[in-house]
Design an enzyme around this catalytic site. Structure first.
Site, mmCIF file in Angstrom:
data_model
loop_
_atom_site.group_PDB
_atom_site.id
_atom_site.type_symbol
_atom_site.label_atom_id
_atom_site.label_comp_id
_atom_site.label_asym_id
_atom_site.label_seq_id
_atom_site.Cartn_x
_atom_site.Cartn_y
_atom_site.Cartn_z
ATOM 1 N N CYS A 2 13.767 4.805 1.910
ATOM 2 C CA CYS A 2 15.026 5.992 2.103
ATOM 3 C C CYS A 2 14.400 7.333 2.612
ATOM 4 O O CYS A 2 13.349 7.881 2.216
ATOM 5 C CB CYS A 2 15.462 6.372 0.435
ATOM 6 N N ARG A 27 10.488 4.661 8.140
ATOM 7 C CA ARG A 27 10.194 4.638 6.576
ATOM 8 C C ARG A 27 10.812 3.255 6.221
ATOM 9 O O ARG A 27 10.591 2.768 5.031
ATOM 10 C CB ARG A 27 10.556 5.701 5.969
ATOM 11 N N TRP A 75 17.196 2.261 1.830
ATOM 12 C CA TRP A 75 16.543 0.981 1.854
ATOM 13 C C TRP A 75 16.874 0.383 0.402
ATOM 14 O O TRP A 75 16.432 1.042 -0.342
ATOM 15 C CB TRP A 75 15.031 1.215 1.816
ATOM 16 N N ASN A 99 16.400 9.813 -2.901
ATOM 17 C CA ASN A 99 15.341 8.612 -2.605
ATOM 18 C C ASN A 99 14.581 8.806 -3.881
ATOM 19 O O ASN A 99 14.253 9.812 -4.535
ATOM 20 C CB ASN A 99 14.375 9.323 -1.611
ATOM 21 N N GLY A 100 14.471 7.155 -4.361
ATOM 22 C CA GLY A 100 13.592 7.059 -5.376
ATOM 23 C C GLY A 100 14.475 6.100 -6.587
ATOM 24 O O GLY A 100 15.310 5.378 -5.983
ATOM 25 N N GLU A 478 -6.488 -8.739 5.927
ATOM 26 C CA GLU A 478 -5.561 -7.945 6.884
ATOM 27 C C GLU A 478 -4.991 -8.490 8.020
ATOM 28 O O GLU A 478 -3.831 -8.213 8.311
ATOM 29 C CB GLU A 478 -6.418 -6.721 7.199
ATOM 30 N N LYS A 482 -0.828 -8.801 8.591
ATOM 31 C CA LYS A 482 -0.524 -8.314 10.137
ATOM 32 C C LYS A 482 0.742 -9.477 10.499
ATOM 33 O O LYS A 482 1.545 -9.427 10.888
ATOM 34 C CB LYS A 482 -1.370 -8.081 11.103
ATOM 35 N N GLU A 485 3.786 -10.001 8.486
ATOM 36 C CA GLU A 485 4.610 -8.984 8.480
ATOM 37 C C GLU A 485 5.620 -8.856 9.894
ATOM 38 O O GLU A 485 6.575 -8.583 9.682
ATOM 39 C CB GLU A 485 3.927 -7.512 8.421
ATOM 40 N N HIS A 501 -12.912 -25.069 -2.452
ATOM 41 C CA HIS A 501 -12.331 -25.021 -3.833
ATOM 42 C C HIS A 501 -10.963 -25.283 -4.040
ATOM 43 O O HIS A 501 -10.338 -24.945 -4.983
ATOM 44 C CB HIS A 501 -13.025 -23.814 -4.503
ATOM 45 N N LYS A 597 8.093 1.638 5.707
ATOM 46 C CA LYS A 597 6.812 2.268 6.172
ATOM 47 C C LYS A 597 6.164 2.945 4.922
ATOM 48 O O LYS A 597 5.050 3.056 5.047
ATOM 49 C CB LYS A 597 7.093 3.151 7.316
#
Ligand code: AGP
Length: 602
Positions: A2, A27, A75, A99-100, A478, A482, A485, A501, A597
């Site tokens: 948002c 964002r 969002w 927003n929130g 990471e 990537k 995503e 294992h 974001k």
């Protein structure tokens, strides 16, 4: 996640709002909307999907003369991404953007419904505008009604409200979600971050949690629960050029290529011949610290994990790392003499911010490693080291991760010196390796071309395992993140020694193993682990300076003199691999589905 913009003044409001929202696109969002009151007349527009849909819808709409206006990119949290759920939300004569998350919204909603209020959306936000109008029916002024509304809200919010009951005013409040106010003469702007107002406002004020008020006739009236607050503005930087694509196909691609140069910025003035200095930290900042707890989310968590190896190895200081969303609810033991380190690209991640507040409440000293100055996490911390990566627009973090890892390596060396944990010769070796980092991050045409060609063989299969040991384990995590995503393919990062294992049961030719095989750290160990996978027919892409016979595909890195140089070089390979796979699959590289974001809800 948002984004909010607002503007009061005589300029063309539609363009200011849409351009501002465009700056907040990074964002993440799935719908957008604007509302304008001009000459006491309300107009609003909403659209699902990209901002271009909203632009299309507002093609014929123009503003003229003084007015107030608010805009929002949503969002989805409560309710699907539909037009009805998009902001601004309308009451009888007022609009709100938020927003929130309003945690007590269902209780408030029931109360309002019992009083005959009909809700149009499934959102928590809509309660704000109805509460306001209910109080306004009896309050002494619209501001009183707004104040009473804010007092009823629990949770995180940044909100703007405009109303025909006060057509020259924008009401605002902030608690836990970011919001700032920009000023240029009598023109007043609101936004979730700097970028929408850079080039427009000259001065800025970053609202603190618990602050609220209203803007009218070129003035800000600011309050908190103790009464009137003084507004102290600061000059606003003007560095938007960094945020353009500059000829690259995607922001992410540009940001991968930029890593070499931003790394020099990260080091400048800090990496000296005989050690690392952080002038931004008070002298004695680390006095009395006996252990470190790192807390972060996502990619930042991965740089934190990397740091746990470096801090213990170089500075000989115990270090634990926690995922912020887990940490918050585990009733953690927070021992004195612990330095609480948060890592965040955006500085606005709700879980990390709340974890930091918990640690502060427990009396711990805090340090944040962050890319955005004046962000909430930065403002909340006792000490700050900025990563200086520049604006990162691609949702999938690249240069922010690289600079975080660099700062944490520098911090490890700084502490190593303070604690006399390394010999001067070893310090000199680390410094020399640091200074070679920009070189390790240069992307050659040959490497990029090779990854482009090779990527066509990795568009299917039943999964990817990125494997590594030591600091190459967080790098494997990471690399897998990537790929997930931006390609939407299933990928996992795993410690290479752990494969036998359990996960090795998955091995067959359709299981792709991306093996990080540095020459400077446990090469023989990881080689055996990869051999075990190869023996079970897994397809192996080996990344190493050392040619590896059993590899189905091989990317040769330069023989590096230091594990961190190998780390950075392999990081670039995994980033480009993810990028090229995503491009071939036709995905939106910079704005992958479902992601934001800046994750400002828990
Ligand atoms: C990175 O590629 C991700 N988009 C995500 O994991 C991110 O790192 C995470 O949300 C934490 O964000 P922060 O660094 O801004 O706190």
């Amino acid at each position: 996640m948002c984004g909010i913009v607002g503007y009061i003044g005589a300029k063309e409001k539609k363009e200011i709002l849409l351009d501002g929202l465009q700056e907040l696109e990074y964002r993440g969002y799935d719908s957008a909307g604007i509302a304008v009151i001009e000459a006491e007349h309300l107009n609003h527009f909403k659209a699902v999907g990209k901002l271009s849909n909203l632009r299309e819808k507002t093609k014929e709409f123009h503003t003229d003369g003084f007015g107030v206006s608010i805009g929002h990119t949503r969002w989805a949290t409560h309710g699907k991404p539909t037009e009805l759920n998009a902001h601004p939300h309308l009451g009888q004569y007022s609009y709100v953007v938020h927003n929130g998350i309003i945690e007590n919204y269902s209780e408030l909603k029931k109360e309002l419904q019992a009083n005959g209020v009909a809700f149009l959306s499934q959102t928590d936000t809509e309660t704000i505008v109805h509460l306001f109008e209910r109080y306004n029916a009896v309050a002494a002024s619209p501001f009183d009604a707004f104040k009473q509304t804010i007092e009823r809200l629990h949770g995180a919010y940044a909100t703007l409200l405009i109303t025909e009951a006060a057509p020259e005013t924008i009401f605002f409040a902030k608690n836990g979600s970011p919001m700032l106010i920009g000023l240029d003469g009598s023109d007043i702007y609101f936004a979730s971050s700097d970028t929408p107002i850079i080039g427009k406002a000259k001065e800025v004020y970053y609202l603190e949690d618990g602050e609220f008020g209203y803007a009218k006739e070129g003035k800000i009236h600011l309050f908190d629960r103790n009464g009137v607050r003084q507004i102290v503005t600061r000059a606003l930087a003007s560095d938007k050029a960094m945020a353009q694509k500059e000829g690259y196909r995607f922001f992410m691609e540009k940001e991968i290529y930029e890593q070499s140069s931003v790394m020099s910025d990260t080091m400048i003035g800090r990496v000296k011949e005989d050690g690392v200095v952080f002038e931004e930290l008070d002298e004695g900042f680390f006095d009395g610290i006996e252990q470190i707890k790192i807390c972060a989310c996502g990619t930042s968590y991965h740089s934190g994990l990397t740091a746990s190896y470096l801090l213990e190895r170089l500075a000989k200081i115990p270090c634990s790392v926690e995922i912020a969303s887990e940490f918050r609810y585990k009733e953690p033991l927070l021992l004195p003499n612990t330095l609480f380190v948060t890592i965040s690209q955006s500085g606005e991640t709700a879980d990390t911010l709340e974890a930091l507040k918990m640690a502060k409440k427990a009396g711990l000293k805090s340090l944040s490693i962050c890319n955005v100055d004046n962000s909430s996490i930065v403002r909340e911390s006792d000490g700050v080291i900025l990563t200086r990566a520049g604006i990162e627009k691609g949702v999938a973090s690249t240069k922010a991760f690289a600079t975080q890892a660099m700062v944490l390596w520098m911090l490890s060396l700084h502490l190593a010196k303070l604690r006399s944990a390394l010999s001067p010769q070893r310090v000199a070796e680390e410094i020399s390796a640091m200074l070679h980092t920009p070189k390790a991050l240069i992307v050659s045409d040959e490497l990029h071309g090779r990854l482009h060609r090779l990527s066509k063989r990795y568009l299917h299969g039943h999964g990817f395992f990125f494997i590594g040991r030591d600091i190459f384990f967080p790098l494997a995590l990471e690399g897998a993140l990537k790929l997930k995503e931006i390609s939407y393919l299933h990928a996992e990062g795993y410690p290479a020694g752990e494969m036998k294992h359990g996960p090795i049961a998955l091995a067959d030719s359709e299981l792709f193993t991306i093996a990080l095989m540095p020459k400077t750290l446990h090469y023989e160990k990881i080689k055996s682990n990869v051999e075990e996978l190869s023996a079970r027919d897994s397809t192996i892409l080996a990344i190493s300076p050392e040619p590896f016979d059993l590899a189905d595909d091989f990317i040769q890195t330069l023989s590096a003199a230091h594990p961190m140089l190998e780390f950075f070089e392999m990081m670039v390979v995994t980033q480009l691999l993810a990028l090229e796979i995503s491009v071939r699959l036709g995905n939106d590289v910079d704005m992958p589905r479902n992601l934001a974001k800046s994750v400002t809800v828990e």
